[in-house]
Structure formats: structure tokens, C-alpha cells
Write an enzyme that holds these catalytic residues in place. Sequence first.
Site, PDB file in Angstrom:
ATOM      1  N   ASP A 188       0.811  -1.206   0.000  1.00 58.55           N
ATOM      2  CA  ASP A 188       0.000   0.000   0.000  1.00 58.55           C
ATOM      3  C   ASP A 188       0.852   1.267   0.000  1.00 58.55           C
ATOM      4  O   ASP A 188       0.622   2.177  -0.808  1.00 58.55           O
ATOM      5  CB  ASP A 188      -0.924  -0.003   1.224  1.00 58.55           C
ATOM      6  CG  ASP A 188      -1.729   1.269   1.345  1.00 58.55           C
ATOM      7  OD1 ASP A 188      -2.833   1.310   0.788  1.00 58.55           O
ATOM      8  OD2 ASP A 188      -1.250   2.224   1.982  1.00 58.55           O
TER       9      ASP A 188
ATOM     10  N   ALA B 235      -4.907   2.696  -0.558  1.00 60.81           N
ATOM     11  CA  ALA B 235      -4.641   2.120  -1.880  1.00 60.81           C
ATOM     12  C   ALA B 235      -5.099   0.672  -1.923  1.00 60.81           C
ATOM     13  O   ALA B 235      -5.705   0.219  -2.906  1.00 60.81           O
ATOM     14  CB  ALA B 235      -3.153   2.232  -2.209  1.00 60.81           C
ATOM     15  N   ASP B 236      -4.825  -0.076  -0.862  1.00 69.11           N
ATOM     16  CA  ASP B 236      -5.305  -1.457  -0.773  1.00 69.11           C
ATOM     17  C   ASP B 236      -6.828  -1.512  -0.757  1.00 69.11           C
ATOM     18  O   ASP B 236      -7.451  -2.311  -1.470  1.00 69.11           O
ATOM     19  CB  ASP B 236      -4.776  -2.110   0.506  1.00 69.11           C
ATOM     20  CG  ASP B 236      -3.418  -2.755   0.329  1.00 69.11           C
ATOM     21  OD1 ASP B 236      -3.055  -3.066  -0.812  1.00 69.11           O
ATOM     22  OD2 ASP B 236      -2.722  -2.955   1.333  1.00 69.11           O
ATOM     23  N   VAL B 237      -7.440  -0.688   0.078  1.00 70.58           N
ATOM     24  CA  VAL B 237      -8.896  -0.736   0.236  1.00 70.58           C
ATOM     25  C   VAL B 237      -9.601  -0.390  -1.068  1.00 70.58           C
ATOM     26  O   VAL B 237     -10.533  -1.084  -1.498  1.00 70.58           O
ATOM     27  CB  VAL B 237      -9.351   0.204   1.368  1.00 70.58           C
ATOM     28  CG1 VAL B 237     -10.873   0.356   1.377  1.00 70.58           C
ATOM     29  CG2 VAL B 237      -8.873  -0.324   2.716  1.00 70.58           C
TER      30      VAL B 237
ATOM     31  N   GLY C 131      -9.374  -3.124  -3.525  1.00 69.21           N
ATOM     32  CA  GLY C 131     -10.352  -4.147  -3.204  1.00 69.21           C
ATOM     33  C   GLY C 131     -11.750  -3.784  -3.658  1.00 69.21           C
ATOM     34  O   GLY C 131     -12.519  -4.649  -4.116  1.00 69.21           O
TER      35      GLY C 131
END
Length: 401
Positions: free
Chosen positions: A153, A181-183, A186
Site C-alpha cells: 500500500d 490504496a489497498d482498500v 479491493g
Amino acid sequence: MAGSETPGALDGIVVLDLTRILAGPTATQMMGDLGATIWKIENPKTGGDDTRAWGPPYAPTPDGQDTDLSAYFMAANRNKKSIAVDLASAEGQRVLRQMAARADVVIENFKPGGLVKYGLDHATLCAAHPGLVYCSISGFGQTGPNRDKPGYDLMAQGYGGIMSLTGDPDGQPMKVGVGIADVMCGMYATIGVLAALRHRDATGEGQHIDLSLVDAQMAWLINEGTNFLASGQNPVRRGNAHPNIVPYEVFAAADGHVILAVGNDGQFRRFCDFVGRPDLAELPEFATNPARLENRVGLIAEITPLIAARSMAEIIDGLEARKVPVGPIHTVKQALSTDQARARHMVVPMQANGAGTVQVLGNPLNFSRTPVRYRSAPPRFGQDTDEVLQSLARSDEDHTG
């Protein structure tokens, strides 16, 4: 919150989840919330998803011992079944191919090409199961010069430009306070899978979805990204100020801080009336948003002491009465303790295996027909292995019998 008898929008969908950390688990938790069955595969050699060890804090056992349920893990892993399978072993690969044959969706976040040697890559599984939706999440995607670089991230935030916009103008570039960034990757993965499932249902055709943290992060640069594309001017850090609206930032009150978000010229006139300076809204340099944007420094210098002379309550009550957007800056504790959070069920208690009651953040989706269901708490490592594998074995017997 609906009971377990209420149908979910994704009831009947089975997802083989080969992801870990945050981006993939965010996507599969969302699908699980909507009713899908999520088979979360965890490595027995490492104790499962890396984030199980990303603590403290952990959910404790009744005698106060730490479990493998770190708060980080619990953030993205409810409504899943944890199945311990070693994909590096021939038996593990056989089991996973068996599971893929029963699944509607496979989602993974290995390095590009990392599953080829196990026969679990998208080309192999999609050829065997033409209706399969297969989603690959990686740092930079399956193509391009950086495809083999690892993706985290923080690195995605740095590479994708958002850190250059975040933080104090005179400070260092700053990441967002959570793994955004990860969320967001997803969330894009969820949208992609749902779109691919609709296509599958209409045509019988599955497909491969190639998604990267960096691509997703660049996509949600939104107005600052298009500001650059339209002007050629590189956006800069402005702290809490807005690049296109003034005044729209944080101001110090007499006893704390407030957010002022003036979105149009009418709101600005009403704000000026509240602070006792209606003349400011009549000045050519402040009368319109483009003018205020051009004369940002002068305007902020004028209104800062006017706001600082009033209490938070006075400012919020006075501007809300005038329909000027204004609000407090809550701590996480304050935010999750508000009447609004309670009314919207944004904190959900769940019964975890061997850890009593744990609390997780609620899903913000509210459906009138197929509500989100909180069916099962984040699982202990491998707790569902026997149940799922025995079910698969029985299913195979039924097919061959």
C-alpha cells in the site's frame, strides 16, 4: 441488521479466496457480506494470513491470552471460512483444483506468474472451467515493465502520486492514515467481479480480471489527476485546503478546530454574514469561487481571526442554521460513538470462535431487499478446514455415484 434467513444478493456464489493482507480480503469480505460463500485459503506453514500477526491489539481468549485474531485481520475477514491448505504440495494443489471446480470466482494476489507452477493460474483454471471469473490483484499488474516488482500500500501511494498531494505544504510527502490504496483496489476488484459475473450469467463466459494497486490508485486521483491533465500544472500539497474551492479547509476555533466547506457563492455570502463581514462577499476579489481561488491567501488571512474568536459550538450551530457546510473533527473513538454511527449500525458485535464477542466495522451498504448479513465473525486459522473438505468429498461422491 438482517437475520440469517434473509436472502443475500450473492447467495449461491462461491469464491475461492487465495488472497491475503488487505486488498483482496477487502473484496472478498464485501462479497461475503452480500451473501457469497468465501473459502479463505491459508498457508499452514506460516500460520495463515500475514495480518493475523499484525498486532497488538488482538481479540483475547476468555482467560486473557492473545488469539490469532488481530484487529487488522478482523478488519477484512468476517463472513469467511478459513481452510488450511498447502498449495506448494501436490495434495494441496489437488484440493484447490477441486475447489476451483466448485467455485464461481477465484481471486488471488500472488506475484504475476506465481501460481503457474502450481497449475492454479488463470490460464489453466479458466481453460478447465470456461465459466470461471478469475481476478488477479498485484502491485503493478500482469503487464508492463514493473510487473515483477512487489506491491504494498505505501509503495502504491508513493508511486501513484497521492503522497505528493497529502500533508503539510512545508512538510514531507505523507501517506493517508489508513491503507487506502489497498482498500480502494479491493473495491475495484469487487466491482470487476460483479460485472464479470453478470456477463457470465448472460453468456456463460467467464474471464480474467487483471487489477493492480498502482492502477487503482492512479484512477482515484480524481480531480487532482484531471487538474494536471487539463492544465499541465503539477498539483501540490495544500494540507487541508482544497485545490478548487475556497474556503474549504480546517480552521482553528477558540477551543478546537472546525471544518468549513463552502461549496458555492451563496454559502459564502451566508458565511460572511455569520462572521460579521458581509462586505467580504461583495468585494470583486472574493465574490466568486474563481476569484476566491485566485486570492486564496488574502481571503484566508481575513477570515482566520474571525473564526478563531468563536467557539466550536457557536461556529457549528451558527453555520448549520444558515445551511453552510461545517463540522467537527472527531477522533476515531468519537466518530464510532456518535448517535449517527449507532443509528446506522456502523459498529457490529459478533461472536468469535474462542474469543467471545468482538466488534467490527459495519458495512455501509443498505439494501431494501437483500440486506447485508453478518453471518460469521472473522475465523480462527483453519477452523473450517474439516467441514469444507468433507463437504467437497461428499459432493464428489454424489457426482460419481
